[in-house]
Design a protein around this motif. Structure first.
Motif, PDB file in Angstrom:
ATOM      1  N   ALA A 128      26.570 -11.616  -7.416  1.00 13.80           N
ATOM      2  CA  ALA A 128      27.685 -11.189  -8.255  1.00 13.80           C
ATOM      3  C   ALA A 128      28.973 -11.415  -7.476  1.00 13.80           C
ATOM      4  O   ALA A 128      29.042 -11.125  -6.279  1.00 13.80           O
ATOM      5  CB  ALA A 128      27.548  -9.722  -8.627  1.00 13.80           C
ATOM      6  N   ARG A 131      35.249  -7.759  -8.039  1.00 12.59           N
ATOM      7  CA  ARG A 131      35.496  -6.463  -7.406  1.00 12.59           C
ATOM      8  C   ARG A 131      34.376  -5.508  -7.823  1.00 12.59           C
ATOM      9  O   ARG A 131      34.546  -4.631  -8.680  1.00 12.59           O
ATOM     10  CB  ARG A 131      36.879  -5.939  -7.795  1.00 12.59           C
ATOM     11  CG  ARG A 131      38.001  -6.770  -7.167  1.00 12.59           C
ATOM     12  CD  ARG A 131      39.381  -6.227  -7.467  1.00 12.59           C
ATOM     13  NE  ARG A 131      40.392  -6.919  -6.660  1.00 12.59           N
ATOM     14  CZ  ARG A 131      41.703  -6.733  -6.763  1.00 12.59           C
ATOM     15  NH1 ARG A 131      42.185  -5.869  -7.665  1.00 12.59           N
ATOM     16  NH2 ARG A 131      42.545  -7.401  -5.986  1.00 12.59           N
ATOM     17  N   ILE A 132      33.246  -5.720  -7.185  1.00 15.29           N
ATOM     18  CA  ILE A 132      32.014  -5.022  -7.566  1.00 15.29           C
ATOM     19  C   ILE A 132      32.146  -3.506  -7.426  1.00 15.29           C
ATOM     20  O   ILE A 132      31.507  -2.743  -8.165  1.00 15.29           O
ATOM     21  CB  ILE A 132      30.830  -5.548  -6.707  1.00 15.29           C
ATOM     22  CG1 ILE A 132      30.763  -7.086  -6.753  1.00 15.29           C
ATOM     23  CG2 ILE A 132      29.517  -4.943  -7.173  1.00 15.29           C
ATOM     24  CD1 ILE A 132      30.680  -7.668  -8.137  1.00 15.29           C
ATOM     25  N   HIS A 133      32.993  -3.052  -6.517  1.00 20.12           N
ATOM     26  CA  HIS A 133      33.156  -1.618  -6.276  1.00 20.12           C
ATOM     27  C   HIS A 133      33.741  -0.890  -7.491  1.00 20.12           C
ATOM     28  O   HIS A 133      33.653   0.347  -7.569  1.00 20.12           O
ATOM     29  CB  HIS A 133      34.040  -1.374  -5.049  1.00 20.12           C
ATOM     30  CG  HIS A 133      35.460  -1.842  -5.218  1.00 20.12           C
ATOM     31  ND1 HIS A 133      35.827  -3.169  -5.074  1.00 20.12           N
ATOM     32  CD2 HIS A 133      36.606  -1.159  -5.542  1.00 20.12           C
ATOM     33  CE1 HIS A 133      37.126  -3.281  -5.279  1.00 20.12           C
ATOM     34  NE2 HIS A 133      37.622  -2.093  -5.574  1.00 20.12           N
ATOM     35  N   LEU A 135      32.619  -1.241 -10.514  1.00 21.97           N
ATOM     36  CA  LEU A 135      31.541  -1.072 -11.492  1.00 21.97           C
ATOM     37  C   LEU A 135      30.828   0.260 -11.289  1.00 21.97           C
ATOM     38  O   LEU A 135      30.849   0.819 -10.179  1.00 21.97           O
ATOM     39  CB  LEU A 135      30.533  -2.221 -11.351  1.00 21.97           C
ATOM     40  CG  LEU A 135      31.083  -3.627 -11.619  1.00 21.97           C
ATOM     41  CD1 LEU A 135      30.085  -4.679 -11.145  1.00 21.97           C
ATOM     42  CD2 LEU A 135      31.394  -3.814 -13.092  1.00 21.97           C
ATOM     43  N   GLN A 140      26.012  -1.365  -9.689  1.00 27.36           N
ATOM     44  CA  GLN A 140      26.092  -1.849  -8.311  1.00 27.36           C
ATOM     45  C   GLN A 140      24.708  -1.880  -7.659  1.00 27.36           C
ATOM     46  O   GLN A 140      24.369  -2.815  -6.916  1.00 27.36           O
ATOM     47  CB  GLN A 140      27.024  -0.964  -7.484  1.00 27.36           C
ATOM     48  CG  GLN A 140      28.483  -1.038  -7.890  1.00 27.36           C
ATOM     49  CD  GLN A 140      29.386  -0.217  -6.984  1.00 27.36           C
ATOM     50  OE1 GLN A 140      29.257  -0.259  -5.752  1.00 27.36           O
ATOM     51  NE2 GLN A 140      30.298   0.547  -7.570  1.00 27.36           N
ATOM     52  N   ILE A 143      22.780  -4.848  -8.989  1.00 26.00           N
ATOM     53  CA  ILE A 143      23.292  -6.071  -8.365  1.00 26.00           C
ATOM     54  C   ILE A 143      22.730  -6.208  -6.955  1.00 26.00           C
ATOM     55  O   ILE A 143      22.259  -7.291  -6.554  1.00 26.00           O
ATOM     56  CB  ILE A 143      24.834  -6.059  -8.341  1.00 26.00           C
ATOM     57  CG1 ILE A 143      25.378  -6.248  -9.752  1.00 26.00           C
ATOM     58  CG2 ILE A 143      25.374  -7.132  -7.399  1.00 26.00           C
ATOM     59  CD1 ILE A 143      26.879  -6.027  -9.872  1.00 26.00           C
ATOM     60  N   LYS A 144      22.775  -5.132  -6.201  1.00 23.22           N
ATOM     61  CA  LYS A 144      22.259  -5.155  -4.825  1.00 23.22           C
ATOM     62  C   LYS A 144      20.778  -5.513  -4.806  1.00 23.22           C
ATOM     63  O   LYS A 144      20.313  -6.269  -3.946  1.00 23.22           O
ATOM     64  CB  LYS A 144      22.486  -3.799  -4.162  1.00 23.22           C
ATOM     65  CG  LYS A 144      22.072  -3.756  -2.692  1.00 23.22           C
ATOM     66  CD  LYS A 144      22.376  -2.405  -2.065  1.00 23.22           C
ATOM     67  CE  LYS A 144      21.944  -2.389  -0.600  1.00 23.22           C
ATOM     68  NZ  LYS A 144      22.225  -1.057   0.035  1.00 23.22           N
ATOM     69  N   GLU A 147      20.471  -9.257  -5.473  1.00 23.76           N
ATOM     70  CA  GLU A 147      20.953 -10.040  -4.336  1.00 23.76           C
ATOM     71  C   GLU A 147      19.996  -9.952  -3.150  1.00 23.76           C
ATOM     72  O   GLU A 147      19.745 -10.957  -2.471  1.00 23.76           O
ATOM     73  CB  GLU A 147      22.355  -9.574  -3.938  1.00 23.76           C
ATOM     74  CG  GLU A 147      23.411  -9.906  -4.979  1.00 23.76           C
ATOM     75  CD  GLU A 147      24.808  -9.467  -4.588  1.00 23.76           C
ATOM     76  OE1 GLU A 147      25.771  -9.987  -5.168  1.00 23.76           O
ATOM     77  OE2 GLU A 147      24.924  -8.578  -3.697  1.00 23.76           O
ATOM     78  N   TYR A 164      35.800  -9.544 -12.451  1.00 25.87           N
ATOM     79  CA  TYR A 164      36.359 -10.684 -11.735  1.00 25.87           C
ATOM     80  C   TYR A 164      37.734 -11.082 -12.267  1.00 25.87           C
ATOM     81  O   TYR A 164      37.991 -11.026 -13.464  1.00 25.87           O
ATOM     82  CB  TYR A 164      35.421 -11.890 -11.853  1.00 25.87           C
ATOM     83  CG  TYR A 164      35.986 -13.150 -11.227  1.00 25.87           C
ATOM     84  CD1 TYR A 164      35.808 -13.411  -9.878  1.00 25.87           C
ATOM     85  CD2 TYR A 164      36.735 -14.039 -11.982  1.00 25.87           C
ATOM     86  CE1 TYR A 164      36.359 -14.541  -9.292  1.00 25.87           C
ATOM     87  CE2 TYR A 164      37.296 -15.168 -11.409  1.00 25.87           C
ATOM     88  CZ  TYR A 164      37.109 -15.408 -10.060  1.00 25.87           C
ATOM     89  OH  TYR A 164      37.669 -16.515  -9.490  1.00 25.87           O
ATOM     90  N   TYR A 201      35.276 -15.311  -2.763  1.00 22.38           N
ATOM     91  CA  TYR A 201      33.962 -14.812  -3.182  1.00 22.38           C
ATOM     92  C   TYR A 201      32.901 -15.915  -3.168  1.00 22.38           C
ATOM     93  O   TYR A 201      31.706 -15.625  -3.093  1.00 22.38           O
ATOM     94  CB  TYR A 201      34.022 -14.249  -4.612  1.00 22.38           C
ATOM     95  CG  TYR A 201      35.024 -13.160  -4.870  1.00 22.38           C
ATOM     96  CD1 TYR A 201      35.404 -12.244  -3.880  1.00 22.38           C
ATOM     97  CD2 TYR A 201      35.594 -13.022  -6.132  1.00 22.38           C
ATOM     98  CE1 TYR A 201      36.314 -11.237  -4.146  1.00 22.38           C
ATOM     99  CE2 TYR A 201      36.511 -12.016  -6.416  1.00 22.38           C
ATOM    100  CZ  TYR A 201      36.868 -11.125  -5.416  1.00 22.38           C
ATOM    101  OH  TYR A 201      37.781 -10.127  -5.694  1.00 22.38           O
TER     102      TYR A 201
END
Length: 266
Positions: A128, A131-133, A135, A140, A143-144, A147, A164, A201
């Motif tokens: 992803a 600015r994931i923080h 969400l 999050q 997503i983690k 990933e 984004y 990114y």
């Protein structure tokens, strides 16, 4: 009954013609001149829902299924990197009901893609970008999970641009660079294009700059998407809404790209 049979016959006939045309397009594609990185602005989900008489957020579920299908087309063709514009920073201004449904959808789809057998079979790295923080925590975590499960793969790359903004990406890169200058790790006179590239990114990608950007729905703008990376990208605008994007539309975009002469300012 006769009218029903006639309509059915016409639909089958049309489907057959489309399949023939699809095969024709596939034969026209030069496998030695494929874009290494395709970025897609998936536009038209809400308008599709409105057209079908459904609630706006239901269009996003249709769009998510289409994304899964298109990723299969790109992989089968051998395109190494795909970046999907799924949720911009400006999208946070949409109605809360729609955002809540979207966040639930993102959570579901990140877990789903992380456990997809084809993702592991073809060794696809999922990431992803954005600015994931901003969400929700559960998104999050999803997503983690995706990933982490795919971090060691490098045959294919799928990037989901979420929370984004292209201008904001550059701001974030500049902040990281400024911190290094402040700490004495970098001299201001040493900052160049490559320095900025390395702090975006997309720095993890083998091909950070998209060769081709496709936008559906008929809109002709890039809407703050990969604005640094797209300096020399070829742009292709398609009239169909994203959930109705067909393989022939995809192949036409590739064919159009291959017919262009890329000069890179020369």
């Amino acid at each position: 009954m006769k009218n029903i049979m006639l309509n059915l016959y016409n639909k089958i006939k049309k489907l057959g013609i489309l399949k023939i045309y699809e095969k024709k397009l596939e034969l026209e594609i030069d496998k030695n001149n494929l874009p290494k990185h395709i970025a897609i602005i998936m536009d038209g989900n809400r308008r599709t829902a409105k057209m079908l008489g459904k609630k706006s957020y239901e269009g996003h579920y249709l769009g998510a299924e289409k994304a899964k299908e298109v990723l299969r087309w790109t992989r089968d063709l051998g395109i190494k990197v795909v970046t999907l514009y799924s949720f911009s920073l400006e999208n946070f201004n949409r109605p809360k009901e729609e955002i809540d449904v979207l966040m639930k959808l993102f959570k579901e789809k990140f877990y789903e893609i992380a456990d997809d057998k084809d993702i592991h079979k073809y060794k696809v790295r999922v990431k992803a970008i954005g600015r994931i923080h901003l969400l929700p925590k559960d998104v999050q975590e999803a997503i983690k999970y995706a990933e982490e499960r795919t971090k060691n793969y490098n045959n294919f790359y799928v990037n989901i641009a979420i929370a984004y903004g292209g201008q904001q990406e550059i701001v974030d890169a500049v902040r990281k660079i400024a911190e290094k200058v402040k700490k004495g790790e970098l001299n201001p006179e040493d900052i160049d294009k490559e320095t900025i590239d390395d702090h975006l990114y997309t720095s993890h990608l083998p091909h950070p700059e998209p060769d081709l950007i496709i936008r559906t729905s008929g809109e002709e703008r890039i809407s703050n998407f990969l604005i640094w990376q797209s300096s020399y990208s070829e742009l292709y605008f398609c009239d169909v809404y994203w959930p109705f994007f067909r393989k022939i539309d995809f192949l036409r975009a590739i064919r159009d790209y291959q017919r262009r002469q890329r000069r890179f300012g020369k």
